[in-house]
Design an enzyme around this catalytic site. Structure first.
Site, short mmCIF file in Angstrom:
data_model
loop_
_atom_site.label_atom_id
_atom_site.label_comp_id
_atom_site.label_asym_id
_atom_site.label_seq_id
_atom_site.Cartn_x
_atom_site.Cartn_y
_atom_site.Cartn_z
N SER A 13 0.84 -1.20 0.00
CA SER A 13 0.00 0.00 0.00
C SER A 13 0.88 1.26 0.00
O SER A 13 1.62 1.49 -0.95
CB SER A 13 -0.95 -0.04 1.20
OG SER A 13 -1.95 0.95 1.08
N ASP A 68 -10.25 -4.54 -4.32
CA ASP A 68 -9.64 -3.55 -3.43
C ASP A 68 -10.51 -2.30 -3.40
O ASP A 68 -10.67 -1.62 -4.42
CB ASP A 68 -8.23 -3.22 -3.93
CG ASP A 68 -7.42 -2.36 -2.96
OD1 ASP A 68 -8.03 -1.67 -2.13
OD2 ASP A 68 -6.19 -2.38 -3.05
N HIS A 91 -7.88 -5.39 -0.48
CA HIS A 91 -6.73 -4.50 -0.34
C HIS A 91 -5.57 -5.16 0.40
O HIS A 91 -4.41 -4.98 0.04
CB HIS A 91 -7.14 -3.22 0.38
CG HIS A 91 -6.01 -2.25 0.56
ND1 HIS A 91 -5.35 -1.67 -0.50
CD2 HIS A 91 -5.41 -1.77 1.68
CE1 HIS A 91 -4.40 -0.87 -0.05
NE2 HIS A 91 -4.40 -0.91 1.27
#
Length: 236
Positions: free
Chosen positions: A97, A184, A214
Site C-alpha cells: 500500500s 480492493d 486490499h
C-alpha cells in the site's frame, strides 16, 4: 528487537542475515513490521536462508515518535536509513500500500542498491486521489482528518503532495512485480496499470487477483506473494 538511530529518533527493526539480495519489507499506512505479510515473508526467509529486514517507521509500532507528527518524507528517510545502515549489498523492496509508494522513492534515491521491487496494492500519490476536495479542505483547515481509526495529519498530506510520481515517467530500470486485488476498495486496481505504464523498466509484471481485497493477506494471497518473491530472487 534491534534498534537504529535515524532522523533523530530510534527505529525498531528485525534483521535476519542470510543470502542476498536482502528482502526489505515496507509496511502500509498505520501498519507495522508485525503484520501477516511481513511475518510470513520472514518465516520463508528463515526457512530458505535468505536475508530479510523489516522495521517500523517513526511513530509506528515499536519505533519512537508521535504518529501524527510524521510526514511521508520522514518515512521515506526512515526506509533509506534502513537500506543505508542495516541492509548489506543489494536489496529487493517489498512495499505494501503506502509502502509501495515509498519503495518507488527509495529505488529512485538508491539505484545502485535496489535490485528489484514488489508492490502489494501499491498506492503512490494517495494524497492526491485518495481524498475528496472537501476532505482536503478539512485537512488544511483543521490540521487533520479522521476516518474511523485512520488519522491523516496535515504534515503527512502536504508531504505526500510534494512526493507525487504518476504525473511523469518513473526512472526505475529494475524488475518490478505489482500484485493487486480487483476487489480492493481502498486503492483501485487500475493504479497498478498506471504504475506499470509510468515505470521506465521493461521488466514489469502486473498480477491481478480477481477476488483479492486490499490487504491480500489470505493464505492464497500470501502464497502468491512468496512465490513472486522467490521467482524474482531466483531471476536476479
Amino acid at each position: 528487537m534491534q534498534e537504529s538511530q535515524a532522523s533523530d529518533r530510534p527505529l525498531a527493526y528485525r534483521h535476519r542475515p542470510g543470502a542476498g539480495p536482502t528482502i526489505v519489507f515496507l509496511p502500509g499506512y498505520m501498519s507495522d513490521m508485525e503484520g501477516a505479510k511481513a511475518l510470513a515473508l520472514d518465516r520463508w526467509a528463515e526457512q530458505h536462508g535468505r536475508a530479510m529486514l523489516r522495521f517500523d517507521y517513526g511513530g509506528v509500532g515499536a519505533s519512537g515518535g508521535a504518529f501524527e507528527a510524521q510526514a511521508l518524507a520522514d518515512w521515506r528517510d526512515d526506509a533509506l536509513a534502513m537500506v543505508d545502515q542495516v541492509a548489506e549489498g543489494p536489496v529487493v523492496l517489498v512495499g505494501s500500500s503506502m509502502g509501495g509508494w515509498l519503495m518507488l522513492h527509495v529505488a529512485l534515491a538508491r539505484p545502485d542498491r535496489v535490485a528489484g521491487l514488489i508492490g502489494i496494492a501499491a498506492a503512490p500519490d494517495y494524497t492526491g486521489w485518495g481524498f475528496t476536495q472537501e476532505e482536503k479542505m478539512t485537512i488544511l483547515r483543521e490540521g487533520r482528518i479522521v476516518h474511523g481509526e485512520r488519522v491523516t495529519s496535515r504534515a503527512f498530506w502536504e508531504s505526500g503532495e510534494g512526493l507525487r510520481l504518476l504525473h511523469a515517467p518513473i526512472h526505475i530500470d529494475v524488475p518490478v512485480r505489482l500484485l493487486h486485488g480487483q476487489q480492493d476498495e481502498t486503492v483501485p486496481w487500475a493504479y497498478a496499470l498506471e504504475i506499470a505504464k509510468q515505470l521506465r523498466s521493461a521488466d514489469v509484471q502486473t498480477i491481478l487477483v480477481k477476488d483479492g481485497d486490499h490487504r491480500l493477506s489470505r493464505d492464497q494471497d500470501i502464497a502468491l506473494l512468496i512465490a513472486t518473491v522467490e521467482q524474482l530472487l531466483e531471476a536476479l
